[in-house]
Design a protein around this motif. Structure first.
Motif, PDB file in Angstrom:
ATOM      1  N   THR A  15      15.918  -4.407   0.845  1.00  0.00           N
ATOM      2  CA  THR A  15      17.232  -4.677   1.442  1.00  0.00           C
ATOM      3  C   THR A  15      17.606  -3.887   2.537  1.00  0.00           C
ATOM      4  O   THR A  15      17.058  -2.824   2.884  1.00  0.00           O
ATOM      5  CB  THR A  15      18.441  -4.491   0.411  1.00  0.00           C
ATOM      6  N   PHE A  16      18.384  -4.366   3.377  1.00  0.00           N
ATOM      7  CA  PHE A  16      18.707  -3.649   4.791  1.00  0.00           C
ATOM      8  C   PHE A  16      20.144  -3.407   5.060  1.00  0.00           C
ATOM      9  O   PHE A  16      20.429  -2.757   6.187  1.00  0.00           O
ATOM     10  CB  PHE A  16      18.071  -4.278   5.802  1.00  0.00           C
ATOM     11  N   GLU A  17      20.951  -3.516   4.052  1.00  0.00           N
ATOM     12  CA  GLU A  17      22.537  -3.213   3.999  1.00  0.00           C
ATOM     13  C   GLU A  17      22.939  -3.901   5.074  1.00  0.00           C
ATOM     14  O   GLU A  17      22.638  -5.186   5.451  1.00  0.00           O
ATOM     15  CB  GLU A  17      22.777  -1.771   3.781  1.00  0.00           C
ATOM     16  N   LEU A  18      23.548  -3.288   5.948  1.00  0.00           N
ATOM     17  CA  LEU A  18      24.440  -3.785   7.006  1.00  0.00           C
ATOM     18  C   LEU A  18      23.584  -3.785   8.499  1.00  0.00           C
ATOM     19  O   LEU A  18      24.009  -3.984   9.533  1.00  0.00           O
ATOM     20  CB  LEU A  18      25.728  -3.375   7.433  1.00  0.00           C
ATOM     21  N   GLY A  19      22.344  -3.236   8.588  1.00  0.00           N
ATOM     22  CA  GLY A  19      21.419  -3.310   9.569  1.00  0.00           C
ATOM     23  C   GLY A  19      21.264  -4.325  10.167  1.00  0.00           C
ATOM     24  O   GLY A  19      21.346  -5.451   9.745  1.00  0.00           O
ATOM     25  N   GLY A  20      21.068  -4.405  11.805  1.00  0.00           N
ATOM     26  CA  GLY A  20      20.977  -5.488  12.588  1.00  0.00           C
ATOM     27  C   GLY A  20      19.437  -5.850  12.631  1.00  0.00           C
ATOM     28  O   GLY A  20      18.535  -5.165  12.011  1.00  0.00           O
ATOM     29  N   PHE A  21      19.204  -7.239  12.942  1.00  0.00           N
ATOM     30  CA  PHE A  21      17.995  -7.677  13.186  1.00  0.00           C
ATOM     31  C   PHE A  21      17.946  -8.587  14.119  1.00  0.00           C
ATOM     32  O   PHE A  21      18.735  -9.129  14.682  1.00  0.00           O
ATOM     33  CB  PHE A  21      17.652  -8.345  11.567  1.00  0.00           C
ATOM     34  N   LEU A  22      16.682  -8.809  14.568  1.00  0.00           N
ATOM     35  CA  LEU A  22      16.280  -9.567  15.730  1.00  0.00           C
ATOM     36  C   LEU A  22      14.943 -10.588  15.457  1.00  0.00           C
ATOM     37  O   LEU A  22      14.043  -9.789  14.850  1.00  0.00           O
ATOM     38  CB  LEU A  22      16.053  -8.552  17.057  1.00  0.00           C
ATOM     39  N   LEU A  23      15.006 -11.707  15.804  1.00  0.00           N
ATOM     40  CA  LEU A  23      13.946 -12.391  15.527  1.00  0.00           C
ATOM     41  C   LEU A  23      13.355 -12.753  17.119  1.00  0.00           C
ATOM     42  O   LEU A  23      13.848 -13.350  18.049  1.00  0.00           O
ATOM     43  CB  LEU A  23      14.172 -13.752  14.886  1.00  0.00           C
ATOM     44  N   ALA A  24      11.970 -12.420  17.326  1.00  0.00           N
ATOM     45  CA  ALA A  24      11.225 -12.500  18.646  1.00  0.00           C
ATOM     46  C   ALA A  24       9.779 -12.759  18.403  1.00  0.00           C
ATOM     47  O   ALA A  24       9.261 -11.838  17.501  1.00  0.00           O
ATOM     48  CB  ALA A  24      11.446 -11.447  19.261  1.00  0.00           C
ATOM     49  N   ASP A  25       9.136 -13.683  19.060  1.00  0.00           N
ATOM     50  CA  ASP A  25       7.800 -13.852  18.985  1.00  0.00           C
ATOM     51  C   ASP A  25       7.135 -13.957  17.442  1.00  0.00           C
ATOM     52  O   ASP A  25       6.200 -13.464  17.163  1.00  0.00           O
ATOM     53  CB  ASP A  25       7.068 -12.766  19.749  1.00  0.00           C
ATOM     54  N   GLY A  26       7.976 -14.771  16.673  1.00  0.00           N
ATOM     55  CA  GLY A  26       7.434 -14.822  15.272  1.00  0.00           C
ATOM     56  C   GLY A  26       7.592 -13.724  14.450  1.00  0.00           C
ATOM     57  O   GLY A  26       7.162 -13.538  13.216  1.00  0.00           O
ATOM     58  N   MET A  27       8.302 -12.742  14.744  1.00  0.00           N
ATOM     59  CA  MET A  27       8.419 -11.391  14.026  1.00  0.00           C
ATOM     60  C   MET A  27       9.989 -10.929  13.941  1.00  0.00           C
ATOM     61  O   MET A  27      10.616 -11.168  14.815  1.00  0.00           O
ATOM     62  CB  MET A  27       7.786 -10.336  14.539  1.00  0.00           C
ATOM     63  N   PHE A  28      10.274 -10.301  12.864  1.00  0.00           N
ATOM     64  CA  PHE A  28      11.806  -9.786  12.656  1.00  0.00           C
ATOM     65  C   PHE A  28      11.743  -8.081  12.945  1.00  0.00           C
ATOM     66  O   PHE A  28      10.657  -7.572  12.420  1.00  0.00           O
ATOM     67  CB  PHE A  28      12.319  -9.844  11.380  1.00  0.00           C
ATOM     68  N   PHE A  29      12.457  -7.746  13.651  1.00  0.00           N
ATOM     69  CA  PHE A  29      12.611  -6.318  14.028  1.00  0.00           C
ATOM     70  C   PHE A  29      13.976  -6.119  13.092  1.00  0.00           C
ATOM     71  O   PHE A  29      14.945  -6.682  13.500  1.00  0.00           O
ATOM     72  CB  PHE A  29      12.964  -6.131  15.390  1.00  0.00           C
ATOM     73  N   VAL A  30      13.811  -5.447  12.301  1.00  0.00           N
ATOM     74  CA  VAL A  30      14.752  -5.035  11.227  1.00  0.00           C
ATOM     75  C   VAL A  30      15.177  -3.656  11.046  1.00  0.00           C
ATOM     76  O   VAL A  30      14.214  -2.834  10.768  1.00  0.00           O
ATOM     77  CB  VAL A  30      14.569  -5.693   9.682  1.00  0.00           C
ATOM     78  N   LEU A  31      16.406  -3.185  11.220  1.00  0.00           N
ATOM     79  CA  LEU A  31      16.954  -1.886  11.138  1.00  0.00           C
ATOM     80  C   LEU A  31      17.689  -1.716   9.926  1.00  0.00           C
ATOM     81  O   LEU A  31      18.691  -2.308   9.821  1.00  0.00           O
ATOM     82  CB  LEU A  31      18.018  -1.511  12.463  1.00  0.00           C
ATOM     83  N   ASP A  32      17.204  -0.703   9.112  1.00  0.00           N
ATOM     84  CA  ASP A  32      17.840  -0.582   7.851  1.00  0.00           C
ATOM     85  C   ASP A  32      19.231   0.140   7.866  1.00  0.00           C
ATOM     86  O   ASP A  32      19.286   1.131   8.769  1.00  0.00           O
ATOM     87  CB  ASP A  32      16.907   0.436   6.963  1.00  0.00           C
ATOM     88  N   GLY A  33      20.197  -0.416   7.666  1.00  0.00           N
ATOM     89  CA  GLY A  33      21.552   0.084   7.793  1.00  0.00           C
ATOM     90  C   GLY A  33      21.809   1.599   7.127  1.00  0.00           C
ATOM     91  O   GLY A  33      22.939   2.073   7.634  1.00  0.00           O
ATOM     92  N   VAL A  34      21.180   2.119   6.351  1.00  0.00           N
ATOM     93  CA  VAL A  34      21.320   3.075   5.498  1.00  0.00           C
ATOM     94  C   VAL A  34      20.525   4.261   5.944  1.00  0.00           C
ATOM     95  O   VAL A  34      20.805   5.289   6.256  1.00  0.00           O
ATOM     96  CB  VAL A  34      21.298   2.877   3.958  1.00  0.00           C
ATOM     97  N   SER A  35      19.281   3.825   5.923  1.00  0.00           N
ATOM     98  CA  SER A  35      18.034   4.886   6.015  1.00  0.00           C
ATOM     99  C   SER A  35      17.870   4.968   7.725  1.00  0.00           C
ATOM    100  O   SER A  35      17.438   6.161   8.136  1.00  0.00           O
ATOM    101  CB  SER A  35      16.744   4.726   5.544  1.00  0.00           C
ATOM    102  N   GLY A  36      17.860   3.805   8.331  1.00  0.00           N
ATOM    103  CA  GLY A  36      17.678   4.030   9.894  1.00  0.00           C
ATOM    104  C   GLY A  36      16.292   3.750  10.186  1.00  0.00           C
ATOM    105  O   GLY A  36      15.625   3.925  11.216  1.00  0.00           O
ATOM    106  N   ALA A  37      15.317   3.275   8.945  1.00  0.00           N
ATOM    107  CA  ALA A  37      14.010   2.901   9.410  1.00  0.00           C
ATOM    108  C   ALA A  37      14.126   1.683  10.194  1.00  0.00           C
ATOM    109  O   ALA A  37      14.779   0.712   9.688  1.00  0.00           O
ATOM    110  CB  ALA A  37      13.408   2.543   7.918  1.00  0.00           C
ATOM    111  N   LEU A  38      12.874   1.406  10.943  1.00  0.00           N
ATOM    112  CA  LEU A  38      12.924   0.182  11.878  1.00  0.00           C
ATOM    113  C   LEU A  38      11.820  -0.320  11.142  1.00  0.00           C
ATOM    114  O   LEU A  38      10.509   0.247  10.783  1.00  0.00           O
ATOM    115  CB  LEU A  38      12.523   0.343  13.103  1.00  0.00           C
ATOM    116  N   ARG A  39      11.784  -1.933  10.672  1.00  0.00           N
ATOM    117  CA  ARG A  39      10.558  -2.426  10.131  1.00  0.00           C
ATOM    118  C   ARG A  39      10.291  -3.812  10.985  1.00  0.00           C
ATOM    119  O   ARG A  39      11.201  -4.487  11.404  1.00  0.00           O
ATOM    120  CB  ARG A  39      10.933  -3.007   8.673  1.00  0.00           C
ATOM    121  N   LEU A  40       8.874  -3.888  11.128  1.00  0.00           N
ATOM    122  CA  LEU A  40       8.641  -5.183  11.895  1.00  0.00           C
ATOM    123  C   LEU A  40       7.943  -6.162  10.736  1.00  0.00           C
ATOM    124  O   LEU A  40       7.105  -5.702   9.930  1.00  0.00           O
ATOM    125  CB  LEU A  40       7.573  -4.614  12.670  1.00  0.00           C
ATOM    126  N   ILE A  41       8.630  -7.240  10.359  1.00  0.00           N
ATOM    127  CA  ILE A  41       8.196  -8.115   9.662  1.00  0.00           C
ATOM    128  C   ILE A  41       7.810  -9.551  10.053  1.00  0.00           C
ATOM    129  O   ILE A  41       8.522  -9.970  10.970  1.00  0.00           O
ATOM    130  CB  ILE A  41       9.507  -8.182   8.360  1.00  0.00           C
TER     131      ILE A  41
END
Length: 93
Positions: A15-41
């Protein structure tokens, strides 16, 4: 057709709580709203496939929307802002 995520599946705990996300080039860039971890999905309707992750921000109040331009991703929390090179460097061979 995709199967629903079940509670024993490791993807069900992502889960990513209230973190932001962005879809580009077939990938999601997701920023976890609690931990600050950035994930490429990988953007997929059939499975959760995390391609990479990094602890970028220190966490807490990480809800600002990310921005992407010319291969650079800008992320922020309430105290800091980072610009990360996530794509090819323009003009590089």
């Amino acid at each position: 057709m995709a199967e629903p995520v079940v509670s024993g599946d490791p993807a069900a705990t992502k889960t990513f709580e209230l973190g932001g996300f962005l879809l580009a080039d077939g990938m999601f860039f997701v920023l976890d709203g609690v931990s600050g971890a950035l994930r490429l999905i990988e953007a997929s309707t059939t499975e959760y496939k995390e391609l990479a992750s990094a602890q970028v921000l220190s966490g807490g109040d990480v809800w600002g929307p990310p921005a992407l331009s010319n291969g650079r991703l800008v992320i922020r929390d309430m105290n800091q802002m980072y610009c990360l090179q996530v794509g090819p460097i323009a003009g590089a061979k």
